[in-house]
Motif scaffolding. Structure first.
Motif, PDB file in Angstrom:
ATOM      1  N   GLU A  29     -11.513  -3.967   7.489  1.00 50.95           N
ATOM      2  CA  GLU A  29     -12.287  -3.500   8.647  1.00 50.95           C
ATOM      3  C   GLU A  29     -11.385  -3.203   9.840  1.00 50.95           C
ATOM      4  N   LEU A  30     -10.289  -2.511   9.545  1.00 49.71           N
ATOM      5  CA  LEU A  30      -9.343  -2.087  10.588  1.00 49.71           C
ATOM      6  C   LEU A  30      -9.472  -0.578  10.755  1.00 49.71           C
ATOM      7  N   PRO A  31      -9.839  -0.096  11.923  1.00 51.88           N
ATOM      8  CA  PRO A  31     -10.077   1.357  12.101  1.00 51.88           C
ATOM      9  C   PRO A  31      -8.764   2.114  12.371  1.00 51.88           C
ATOM     10  N   LEU A  32      -7.858   2.079  11.397  1.00 48.60           N
ATOM     11  CA  LEU A  32      -6.534   2.657  11.640  1.00 48.60           C
ATOM     12  C   LEU A  32      -6.218   3.883  10.786  1.00 48.60           C
ATOM     13  N   ALA A  33      -7.050   4.143   9.779  1.00 53.33           N
ATOM     14  CA  ALA A  33      -6.673   5.175   8.804  1.00 53.33           C
ATOM     15  C   ALA A  33      -6.594   6.559   9.434  1.00 53.33           C
ATOM     16  N   ASP A  65      -5.919   7.017  12.722  1.00 50.87           N
ATOM     17  CA  ASP A  65      -5.047   6.921  13.892  1.00 50.87           C
ATOM     18  C   ASP A  65      -3.759   7.688  13.604  1.00 50.87           C
ATOM     19  N   PRO A  66      -3.392   8.664  14.450  1.00 51.34           N
ATOM     20  CA  PRO A  66      -2.196   9.468  14.144  1.00 51.34           C
ATOM     21  C   PRO A  66      -0.922   8.623  14.006  1.00 51.34           C
ATOM     22  N   ARG A  67      -0.904   7.438  14.616  1.00 46.52           N
ATOM     23  CA  ARG A  67       0.281   6.579  14.489  1.00 46.52           C
ATOM     24  C   ARG A  67       0.431   6.018  13.071  1.00 46.52           C
ATOM     25  N   PHE A  68      -0.681   6.074  12.300  1.00 50.53           N
ATOM     26  CA  PHE A  68      -0.658   5.428  10.986  1.00 50.53           C
ATOM     27  C   PHE A  68      -1.194   6.327   9.863  1.00 50.53           C
ATOM     28  N   ALA A  69      -1.465   7.579  10.174  1.00 54.55           N
ATOM     29  CA  ALA A  69      -2.181   8.416   9.206  1.00 54.55           C
ATOM     30  C   ALA A  69      -1.325   8.826   8.009  1.00 54.55           C
ATOM     31  N   THR A  70      -0.023   8.875   8.191  1.00 52.37           N
ATOM     32  CA  THR A  70       0.856   9.260   7.074  1.00 52.37           C
ATOM     33  C   THR A  70       1.933   8.192   6.904  1.00 52.37           C
ATOM     34  N   LEU A 129       2.137  -1.947  13.285  1.00 51.45           N
ATOM     35  CA  LEU A 129       1.150  -2.043  12.205  1.00 51.45           C
ATOM     36  C   LEU A 129       1.134  -3.453  11.621  1.00 51.45           C
ATOM     37  N   LYS A 130       2.312  -4.037  11.462  1.00 47.41           N
ATOM     38  CA  LYS A 130       2.365  -5.398  10.914  1.00 47.41           C
ATOM     39  C   LYS A 130       1.605  -6.369  11.816  1.00 47.41           C
ATOM     40  N   ARG A 131       1.799  -6.248  13.123  1.00 46.74           N
ATOM     41  CA  ARG A 131       1.096  -7.142  14.054  1.00 46.74           C
ATOM     42  C   ARG A 131      -0.417  -6.961  13.951  1.00 46.74           C
ATOM     43  N   LEU A 132      -0.864  -5.709  13.839  1.00 49.70           N
ATOM     44  CA  LEU A 132      -2.308  -5.445  13.769  1.00 49.70           C
ATOM     45  C   LEU A 132      -2.909  -6.010  12.479  1.00 49.70           C
ATOM     46  N   ILE A 133      -2.186  -5.853  11.386  1.00 45.84           N
ATOM     47  CA  ILE A 133      -2.701  -6.375  10.108  1.00 45.84           C
ATOM     48  C   ILE A 133      -2.667  -7.896  10.107  1.00 45.84           C
ATOM     49  N   GLU A 134      -1.565  -8.466  10.604  1.00 43.73           N
ATOM     50  CA  GLU A 134      -1.426  -9.920  10.548  1.00 43.73           C
ATOM     51  C   GLU A 134      -2.440 -10.629  11.460  1.00 43.73           C
ATOM     52  N   ALA A 135      -2.823  -9.965  12.534  1.00 41.36           N
ATOM     53  CA  ALA A 135      -3.869 -10.547  13.389  1.00 41.36           C
ATOM     54  C   ALA A 135      -5.140 -10.794  12.580  1.00 41.36           C
ATOM     55  N   VAL A 136      -5.363  -9.961  11.576  1.00 40.98           N
ATOM     56  CA  VAL A 136      -6.532 -10.142  10.703  1.00 40.98           C
ATOM     57  C   VAL A 136      -6.244 -11.156   9.594  1.00 40.98           C
ATOM     58  N   THR A 137      -5.104 -11.008   8.925  1.00 35.70           N
ATOM     59  CA  THR A 137      -4.838 -11.870   7.753  1.00 35.70           C
ATOM     60  C   THR A 137      -4.710 -13.335   8.144  1.00 35.70           C
ATOM     61  N   LEU A 138      -4.232 -13.611   9.366  1.00 34.17           N
ATOM     62  CA  LEU A 138      -4.106 -15.009   9.803  1.00 34.17           C
ATOM     63  C   LEU A 138      -5.460 -15.703   9.884  1.00 34.17           C
ATOM     64  N   GLY A 139      -6.541 -14.918   9.887  1.00 31.38           N
ATOM     65  CA  GLY A 139      -7.877 -15.490  10.018  1.00 31.38           C
ATOM     66  C   GLY A 139      -8.451 -16.087   8.746  1.00 31.38           C
ATOM     67  N   ALA A 159       0.865  -1.184   0.000  1.00 32.21           N
ATOM     68  CA  ALA A 159       0.000   0.000   0.000  1.00 32.21           C
ATOM     69  C   ALA A 159       0.897   1.226   0.000  1.00 32.21           C
ATOM     70  N   GLY A 160       1.233   1.686  -1.190  1.00 36.45           N
ATOM     71  CA  GLY A 160       2.303   2.660  -1.367  1.00 36.45           C
ATOM     72  C   GLY A 160       1.958   4.100  -1.056  1.00 36.45           C
ATOM     73  N   ASN A 161       0.712   4.422  -0.753  1.00 39.11           N
ATOM     74  CA  ASN A 161       0.382   5.808  -0.404  1.00 39.11           C
ATOM     75  C   ASN A 161      -0.840   5.840   0.529  1.00 39.11           C
ATOM     76  N   ASP A 162      -1.177   7.029   1.011  1.00 37.89           N
ATOM     77  CA  ASP A 162      -2.241   7.163   2.014  1.00 37.89           C
ATOM     78  C   ASP A 162      -3.589   6.658   1.511  1.00 37.89           C
ATOM     79  N   ARG A 163      -3.870   6.922   0.257  1.00 37.37           N
ATOM     80  CA  ARG A 163      -5.148   6.517  -0.311  1.00 37.37           C
ATOM     81  C   ARG A 163      -5.272   4.986  -0.294  1.00 37.37           C
ATOM     82  N   LEU A 164      -4.178   4.313  -0.675  1.00 35.23           N
ATOM     83  CA  LEU A 164      -4.204   2.849  -0.659  1.00 35.23           C
ATOM     84  C   LEU A 164      -4.302   2.332   0.770  1.00 35.23           C
ATOM     85  N   PHE A 165      -3.670   3.016   1.706  1.00 33.81           N
ATOM     86  CA  PHE A 165      -3.752   2.569   3.096  1.00 33.81           C
ATOM     87  C   PHE A 165      -5.184   2.696   3.610  1.00 33.81           C
TER      88      PHE A 165
END
Lengths: 382, 382
Positions: free
Chosen positions: B262-266, B268-273, B284-294, B248-254
């Motif tokens: 369905e991750l409410p992170l966009a 979040d100031p820790r991940f907004a840019t 961020l990797k841990r949060l995403i992988e918690a979903v993808t492992l499902g 996800a190479g830019n903010d729009r893709l993120f």
């Protein structure tokens, strides 16, 4: 001194890496590159770290010497400017998703009809044909899907990405090659060509050895770790103080290596031929490393180099930039800022060529829309 | 259909990989390539595994469609043949150690005087200038010394080699680009040029991002593992059944990614840019992988692709060869044997171009000296 592409004008509708890298290499061969950017934001990489003096060093080092004009290709006035630019250009390069240029009315078919001599170079993730043509891609997607990651890394561990962005860069290089071939033949053919390079295709084109192995053996190779999969010894070895590489690519070099290391292995049937050495690669590595661990990396590199054996250190990028050979080849250049001061460090032009200037500095990368006035005046001069 | 290099004759004095790869790409653009080999052994890669029907598949897949003549360049009769060949050639390509051609009396200066229109392309380990010009090199030596290995691999582990031979191949590609630029400008300049490409230089030219990071931060980057060093998220993730890539190479893709997962992170100031996401990449990797492992890899690739996010599997080379997109692009071709049967599998031509033939087969690689009679007759026809 005449650069081979002096007088060639490239209309550069590219962003991020594959396209800008392509036009950078053409600029180093003397082409004039006019970057057509989206208003307000411009090329995405203007926002990529690292930054220096508030500007992206990433953008600066790939777009040096190009000119910039911001055009909104949905606005009639800007479209008129764009069409005047196309009429003056020899080459148009774009790396939009397939279909984007068509929606703007500027796809190959439309442009070719009006500007038959225009060479049209496109680089995209998956190419302009095939079921996945319209999918988006970035470097790492094609490194993964294209097979390079599957042979890069350590056995029994997850694959790793190639640290350099070869998904983009190699595709940009193939595009440059296609553009040059089309320019070469433009007068004879009497018209321009469209070149359609896919980042995914370009990854496969790097796998000469792995494709041969897979098709002959019926088994895809795994990660090669730190050695060549079918030449031995051709890998890293630990010296007392660090890692270095020995690449003895044929029997003669292996004999020289044994002599230099005083290892009586050259006539041993387990190691006498490259196929035998490949069979017994792990044993051979242990035997060689038992010797190399006894002295420093510098000692072994000097000794093996004197014996004519390809060898060298593993260097980090800081060491590479200071490498005397790299320096002697003018491979580290300064990108200037608007005040003529050296502002960014970039790789030089690897294509050394008689009669092509090889300066040690590069003109600045453009500000967004920074050359609008100059470009409009040039159009009026025609 | 007219190949852009139709009518161009290349005298190919190359062996192993960088040079033969260069001339292979020029052959795919329509050039006629005449391989001048050492008598008895020929190109080293004739002895490289894997073998099929007693012949090297490695050699076959890089030298398809070329012609071969064996010449002993210390023998007067063979030298006379060689000089007649040079007189007819547009381009000479060699990848000997610097100095070898000069000792034979066929260095650039000597040839340029007699054959001023000849384009002379040389690729070598370290180039024809600089303190290490005469040192031998192979792929892995320049991958190590040139910095690519230092950024490839996992943190806190030894660096690994890029599984593809990019030390050779990328240098061969830069040489092809230089040759094409020189051919383009040959009539205007009124003479040929020498192109001098170094494998080491070519490695540095791949490091656009690492050079910028090193020069701005004063610290060389370490191995990037399985992620891009300055774009986040741009890395591998585990699904329930395997590894895949999200880029996800830019903010729009993120934002799209957060929505699709369905991750409410966009917001979040820790991940907004992107800079913030790079700072917090591990979290961020841990949060995403918690979903993808499902769910499975196929599920996520389909879902994220539908949402317009660059994603894809990690494929081994066998999977790549069967990939529908690769197949649709004619990127897997058959190299024929003397009887016209498909004998070897090779990568196709990644430079897709209007009016350039893109056949699904390739003519056989030559036997050593296999075209001597035909080549001598052609010389007599002049």
């Amino acid at each position: 001194m005449t650069a081979p592409l002096a007088g060639i004008t490239i209309l550069d509708m590219t962003h991020v890496l594959a396209g800008p890298y392509c036009t950078m290499t053409l600029a180093d061969l003397g082409a004039e590159v006019i970057k057509v950017e989206q208003p307000v934001t411009g090329d995405d990489t203007r926002a990529f770290p690292p930054f220096k003096d508030g500007k992206s060093a990433y953008f600066a080092t790939i777009n040096h010497g190009k000119k910039s004009i911001a055009l909104n290709l949905k606005d009639a006035d800007d479209r008129a400017i764009f069409e005047r630019l196309v009429a003056r250009a020899d080459v148009l390069v774009e790396n939009y998703r397939p279909g984007v240029m068509e929606r703007l009315g500027y796809g190959w078919d439309a442009l070719h009809e009006v500007f038959p001599r225009l060479v049209y170079g496109a680089v995209s993730g998956f190419g302009h044909t095939g079921p996945d043509a319209k999918r988006p891609a970035y470097d790492m997607v094609v490194q993964a899907r294209g097979g390079v990651m599957s042979i890069t890394g350590e056995k029994d561990r997850d694959p790793v990405r190639v640290g350099a962005s070869i998904g983009d860069i190699v595709a940009g290089m193939f595009l440059a090659q296609g553009i040059l071939a089309a320019l070469f033949d433009r007068d004879r053919l009497g018209k321009g060509r469209k070149i359609d390079v896919s980042m995914l295709d370009s990854q496969l084109a790097l796998l000469e050895h792995a494709v041969a192995m897979t098709s002959v053996n019926g088994v895809a190779p795994g990660p090669s770790g730190a050695r060549h999969p079918s030449i031995t010894p051709f890998e890293t070895f630990h010296a007392a103080d660090g890692l270095f590489v020995i690449a003895a690519g044929n029997d003669r070099l292996f004999e020289k290596l044994c002599l230099a290391m005083e290892l009586p292995l050259a006539d041993d049937p387990r190691f006498a031929t490259n196929p035998a050495r490949c069979e017994n690669a792990r044993l051979l590595k242990r035997l060689i490393e038992a010797v190399t661990l006894g002295d420093t990396r510098a000692f072994w590199i000097a000794k093996l180099t004197a014996a004519g054996i390809p060898t060298g250190p593993i260097q980090n990028v800081g060491e590479v930039l200071k490498d005397p050979q790299i320096q002697a080849r003018n491979m580290v250049v300064d990108v200037l800022d608007r005040n003529g001061r050296a502002a960014y460090t970039a790789a030089g032009n690897p294509i050394k060529m008689t009669d092509n200037p090889d300066p040690s500095t590069r003109r600045p990368a453009p500000d967004l829309d920074g050359n609008r006035g100059e470009i409009l005046r040039w159009l009026d001069d025609s």
